[in-house]
Write a protein that holds these residues in place. Structure first.
Motif, short mmCIF file in Angstrom:
data_model
loop_
_atom_site.label_atom_id
_atom_site.label_comp_id
_atom_site.label_asym_id
_atom_site.label_seq_id
_atom_site.Cartn_x
_atom_site.Cartn_y
_atom_site.Cartn_z
N GLY A 64 -26.03 55.79 -57.42
CA GLY A 64 -24.83 56.56 -57.73
C GLY A 64 -24.15 57.10 -56.49
O GLY A 64 -22.92 57.21 -56.44
N THR A 65 -24.94 57.46 -55.48
CA THR A 65 -24.36 58.05 -54.27
C THR A 65 -23.43 57.05 -53.58
O THR A 65 -22.29 57.37 -53.22
CB THR A 65 -25.48 58.49 -53.31
OG1 THR A 65 -26.34 59.38 -54.02
CG2 THR A 65 -24.94 59.17 -52.08
N LEU A 66 -23.93 55.81 -53.42
CA LEU A 66 -23.08 54.80 -52.78
C LEU A 66 -21.88 54.45 -53.66
O LEU A 66 -20.80 54.16 -53.15
CB LEU A 66 -23.90 53.56 -52.43
CG LEU A 66 -24.71 53.70 -51.13
CD1 LEU A 66 -25.68 52.55 -50.96
CD2 LEU A 66 -23.79 53.79 -49.92
N TYR A 158 -14.29 61.93 -61.32
CA TYR A 158 -15.39 62.62 -61.99
C TYR A 158 -16.73 62.10 -61.51
O TYR A 158 -16.97 60.89 -61.54
CB TYR A 158 -15.30 62.45 -63.51
CG TYR A 158 -14.22 63.31 -64.13
CD1 TYR A 158 -14.29 64.70 -64.04
CD2 TYR A 158 -13.14 62.74 -64.79
CE1 TYR A 158 -13.32 65.51 -64.60
CE2 TYR A 158 -12.15 63.54 -65.36
CZ TYR A 158 -12.24 64.93 -65.25
OH TYR A 158 -11.27 65.73 -65.79
N ASP A 159 -17.58 63.02 -61.06
CA ASP A 159 -18.99 62.71 -60.86
C ASP A 159 -19.62 62.90 -62.24
O ASP A 159 -19.85 64.02 -62.69
CB ASP A 159 -19.58 63.65 -59.82
CG ASP A 159 -21.07 63.43 -59.61
OD1 ASP A 159 -21.74 62.91 -60.54
OD2 ASP A 159 -21.59 63.78 -58.53
N ALA A 160 -19.85 61.75 -62.91
CA ALA A 160 -20.39 61.78 -64.27
C ALA A 160 -21.86 61.36 -64.24
O ALA A 160 -22.37 60.80 -65.21
CB ALA A 160 -19.57 60.86 -65.16
N ARG A 317 -35.04 74.04 -60.39
CA ARG A 317 -33.91 74.96 -60.25
C ARG A 317 -32.66 74.16 -59.90
O ARG A 317 -32.11 74.30 -58.82
CB ARG A 317 -34.22 76.01 -59.18
CG ARG A 317 -35.30 76.97 -59.61
CD ARG A 317 -35.86 77.76 -58.46
NE ARG A 317 -36.61 76.90 -57.57
CZ ARG A 317 -37.28 77.33 -56.51
NH1 ARG A 317 -37.28 78.61 -56.20
NH2 ARG A 317 -37.95 76.49 -55.75
N TYR A 318 -32.25 73.29 -60.83
CA TYR A 318 -31.00 72.54 -60.61
C TYR A 318 -29.83 73.45 -60.97
O TYR A 318 -29.77 73.89 -62.12
CB TYR A 318 -30.94 71.31 -61.48
CG TYR A 318 -31.95 70.23 -61.18
CD1 TYR A 318 -32.20 69.82 -59.87
CD2 TYR A 318 -32.65 69.61 -62.20
CE1 TYR A 318 -33.12 68.80 -59.60
CE2 TYR A 318 -33.56 68.59 -61.94
CZ TYR A 318 -33.79 68.20 -60.64
OH TYR A 318 -34.69 67.20 -60.38
N PHE A 319 -28.90 73.88 -60.11
CA PHE A 319 -28.77 73.45 -58.75
C PHE A 319 -28.77 74.68 -57.85
O PHE A 319 -27.78 75.39 -57.79
CB PHE A 319 -27.49 72.65 -58.56
CG PHE A 319 -27.58 71.32 -59.25
CD1 PHE A 319 -28.32 70.29 -58.68
CD2 PHE A 319 -26.99 71.12 -60.48
CE1 PHE A 319 -28.42 69.06 -59.31
CE2 PHE A 319 -27.10 69.89 -61.12
CZ PHE A 319 -27.82 68.87 -60.53
N1 T4K Z 1 -24.22 63.44 -58.47
C1 T4K Z 1 -25.00 64.20 -59.24
C2 T4K Z 1 -24.40 65.31 -60.02
C3 T4K Z 1 -26.39 63.93 -59.32
O1 T4K Z 1 -27.17 64.72 -60.08
C4 T4K Z 1 -26.91 62.86 -58.59
C5 T4K Z 1 -28.34 62.59 -58.63
C6 T4K Z 1 -26.04 62.07 -57.82
C7 T4K Z 1 -24.69 62.41 -57.77
C8 T4K Z 1 -26.51 60.90 -57.03
O2 T4K Z 1 -26.93 59.83 -57.85
P1 T4K Z 1 -28.09 58.81 -57.30
O3 T4K Z 1 -27.67 58.35 -55.94
O4 T4K Z 1 -29.40 59.55 -57.29
O5 T4K Z 1 -28.05 57.70 -58.31
C9 T4K Z 1 -33.25 63.87 -58.65
C10 T4K Z 1 -32.70 62.47 -58.51
O6 T4K Z 1 -33.26 61.77 -57.40
C11 T4K Z 1 -31.22 62.42 -58.41
O7 T4K Z 1 -30.83 61.10 -58.80
C12 T4K Z 1 -30.55 63.38 -59.34
N2 T4K Z 1 -29.12 63.43 -59.16
C13 T4K Z 1 -31.11 64.79 -59.13
C14 T4K Z 1 -30.48 65.79 -60.06
O8 T4K Z 1 -32.49 64.76 -59.40
P2 T4K Z 1 -34.98 65.19 -57.23
O9 T4K Z 1 -35.15 65.28 -55.77
O10 T4K Z 1 -34.99 66.43 -58.02
O11 T4K Z 1 -36.01 64.13 -57.88
P3 T4K Z 1 -37.60 64.16 -57.92
O12 T4K Z 1 -38.09 62.96 -57.21
O13 T4K Z 1 -38.11 65.48 -57.49
O14 T4K Z 1 -37.89 63.93 -59.47
C15 T4K Z 1 -37.80 64.97 -60.44
C16 T4K Z 1 -38.93 64.78 -61.42
O15 T4K Z 1 -38.77 63.58 -62.14
C17 T4K Z 1 -40.31 64.67 -60.80
O16 T4K Z 1 -40.86 65.94 -60.69
C18 T4K Z 1 -41.08 63.80 -61.75
C19 T4K Z 1 -40.03 62.96 -62.43
N3 T4K Z 1 -39.98 61.58 -61.95
C20 T4K Z 1 -39.22 61.25 -60.87
C21 T4K Z 1 -39.16 59.95 -60.46
C22 T4K Z 1 -38.32 59.56 -59.25
C23 T4K Z 1 -40.71 60.63 -62.63
O17 T4K Z 1 -41.42 60.96 -63.59
N4 T4K Z 1 -40.64 59.33 -62.24
C24 T4K Z 1 -39.87 58.93 -61.17
O18 T4K Z 1 -39.82 57.73 -60.87
O19 T4K Z 1 -33.59 64.42 -57.43
#
Ligand code: T4K
Length: 377
Positions: A64-66, A158-160, A317-319
């Motif tokens: 999503g970022t790219l 929109y960031d959806a 704690r998002y965000f």
């Molecule tokens: N804009 C918004 C508003 C977003 O929320 C995001 C991404 C983006 C843009 C960018 O999109 P991408 O480039 O990511 O497609 C996570 C995600 O990595 C991120 O995609 C997401 N938002 C954000 C809200 O959350 P972290 O750092 O909190 O993820 P992480 O690795 O700590 O995972 C959270 C929990 O999920 C873990 O405690 C356990 C579970 N988990 C995680 C993964 C990766 C699993 O059970 N299996 C898995 O494979 O960012």
């Protein structure tokens, strides 16, 4: 004394289709020996998404970022963009990578989305676009933002990332604004391992986005712009395509979980539940945000967050912190005191929610939260 969970309960867990079905799907990719670079599975998947979302134009990416970065670049957004500090940091990073100046304005307190009045007040001669986020799948104030964008001749993006499957009055959320970006990351309610999607109104962007995600290649010997590599692979597309069969089911299960949380936690002192939802919106229940008022709850949000870990419950704690408080954005333009954003960021806690979370476990998480609260009284 409350017993803790035997195994960790995370804020989310990715849904996976039956392994046999996925392996069956892999056979096509093995037979084709075509793994990436716009293969048949990706092409077919893009069409499936267009019909699922009811949009004419869609372009797939490896995340999503790219997708967002390329969306901004392809639309030639420059100067200043008005955006929210209450989002995942990638929202602002996408601006930074395009040398665009983020201008942070406040959110409104009920749905955590950009406050249109604050947006309008922050417009300058350098403003070229609004980058709004449907935080937690809550639609932004679509009408007000569209009206502001039209009157000031701004692009509306929109960031959806959180909003896949959300509908307003029967219409997909992908159908609003000039461009919308969806994230298909593993942590999202709907995923393709990693992945991203742009949906857009103007078909002229199709070629531009396609060039930008594939090095700018027109053909073997012509490069028409300095693109990058942001292509979705065939295996990602297979996962995304299979997940489409389950989206409605997953949303229904999340809705049940959401309802249990609301029933059990309403009336607990110091817990603010999400706002009563708008009747014409079909939500996706992608997150379960609550706010903790320290005075009334008896514990700060951070103490509750830490305490829950002792019970093997890993909320997030998002965000928090706000994006504008990260050192890399400390020089960014901030409009007003961001008082709502600051309050929400200091109180927000997102509880575990995912389609395979057992209702008994949701009840147990509620028992634990209520038990912790009672320790203070
Ligand atoms: N804009 C918004 C508003 C977003 O929320 C995001 C991404 C983006 C843009 C960018 O999109 P991408 O480039 O990511 O497609 C996570 C995600 O990595 C991120 O995609 C997401 N938002 C954000 C809200 O959350 P972290 O750092 O909190 O993820 P992480 O690795 O700590 O995972 C959270 C929990 O999920 C873990 O405690 C356990 C579970 N988990 C995680 C993964 C990766 C699993 O059970 N299996 C898995 O494979 O960012």
């Amino acid at each position: 004394m409350m017993k803790s969970f035997e195994n960790p309960v995370y804020v989310t867990r990715p849904f996976l289709p039956p392994l046999e079905d996925f392996c069956e799907g892999l056979k096509e990719i093995w037979d084709n020996r075509w793994l990436t670079n716009n293969g048949p599975v990706v092409t077919r998947y893009a069409d499936e998404l267009k019909s699922f979302l009811g949009v004419d134009n869609a372009c797939l990416f490896n995340n999503g970022t790219l997708a967002l970065q390329i969306g901004l670049q392809g639309m030639e957004i420059s100067g200043e963009v008005i955006t929210t500090p209450f989002s995942f940091v990638a929202t602002t990073h996408a601006l930074y990578w395009n040398k665009i100046r983020p201008v942070f304005v406040d959110i409104e307190p009920d749905f955590y989305t950009l406050d249109p009045q604050k947006v309008e007040a922050a417009i300058t001669p350098w403003t070229t676009a609004i980058l709004a986020v449907h935080v937690f799948g809550n639609p932004c104030n679509l009408e007000a933002l569209s009206d502001i964008a039209k009157r000031h001749n701004l692009k509306l993006i929109y960031d959806a990332a959180h909003a896949f499957g959300v509908r307003i009055g029967g219409k997909s959320i992908a159908d609003f604004g000039d461009v919308s970006m969806f994230s298909f990351h593993a942590t999202k309610l709907y995923h393709s391992f990693e992945g991203g999607l742009l949906t857009f109104k103007d078909a002229k962007y199709t070629k531009v986005f396609d060039y930008l995600k594939n090095f700018g290649f027109e053909n073997e010997v012509e490069v028409v712009m300095p693109g990058t590599n942001a292509k979705m692979t065939e295996v990602q597309a297979l996962m995304g395509s299979m997940q489409l069969l389950y989206v409605d089911q997953m949303i229904q299960k999340r809705k049940n979980i959401y309802n249990i949380y609301c029933d059990r936690l309403k009336g607990v002192p110091g817990i603010r539940l999400p706002m009563e939802y708008c009747p014409d919106v079909q939500y996706n229940y992608s997150y379960m945000p609550i706010e903790i008022d320290e005075q009334q709850f008896g514990w700060s949000r951070d103490r509750l967050y830490e305490k829950l870990k002792e019970y093997n419950v890993f909320s997030r704690r998002y965000f928090y912190p706000l994006i504008c408080d990260f050192p890399c954005y400390k020089n960014a333009q901030v409009q007003d005191a961001l008082s709502v954003s600051r309050k929400v960021a200091s109180q927000i806690l997102t509880l575990p929610i995912y389609s395979e979370l057992n209702p008994d476990d949701v009840n147990k998480i509620c028992d634990i939260v209520i038990y912790i609260q009672k320790q203070t009284s």
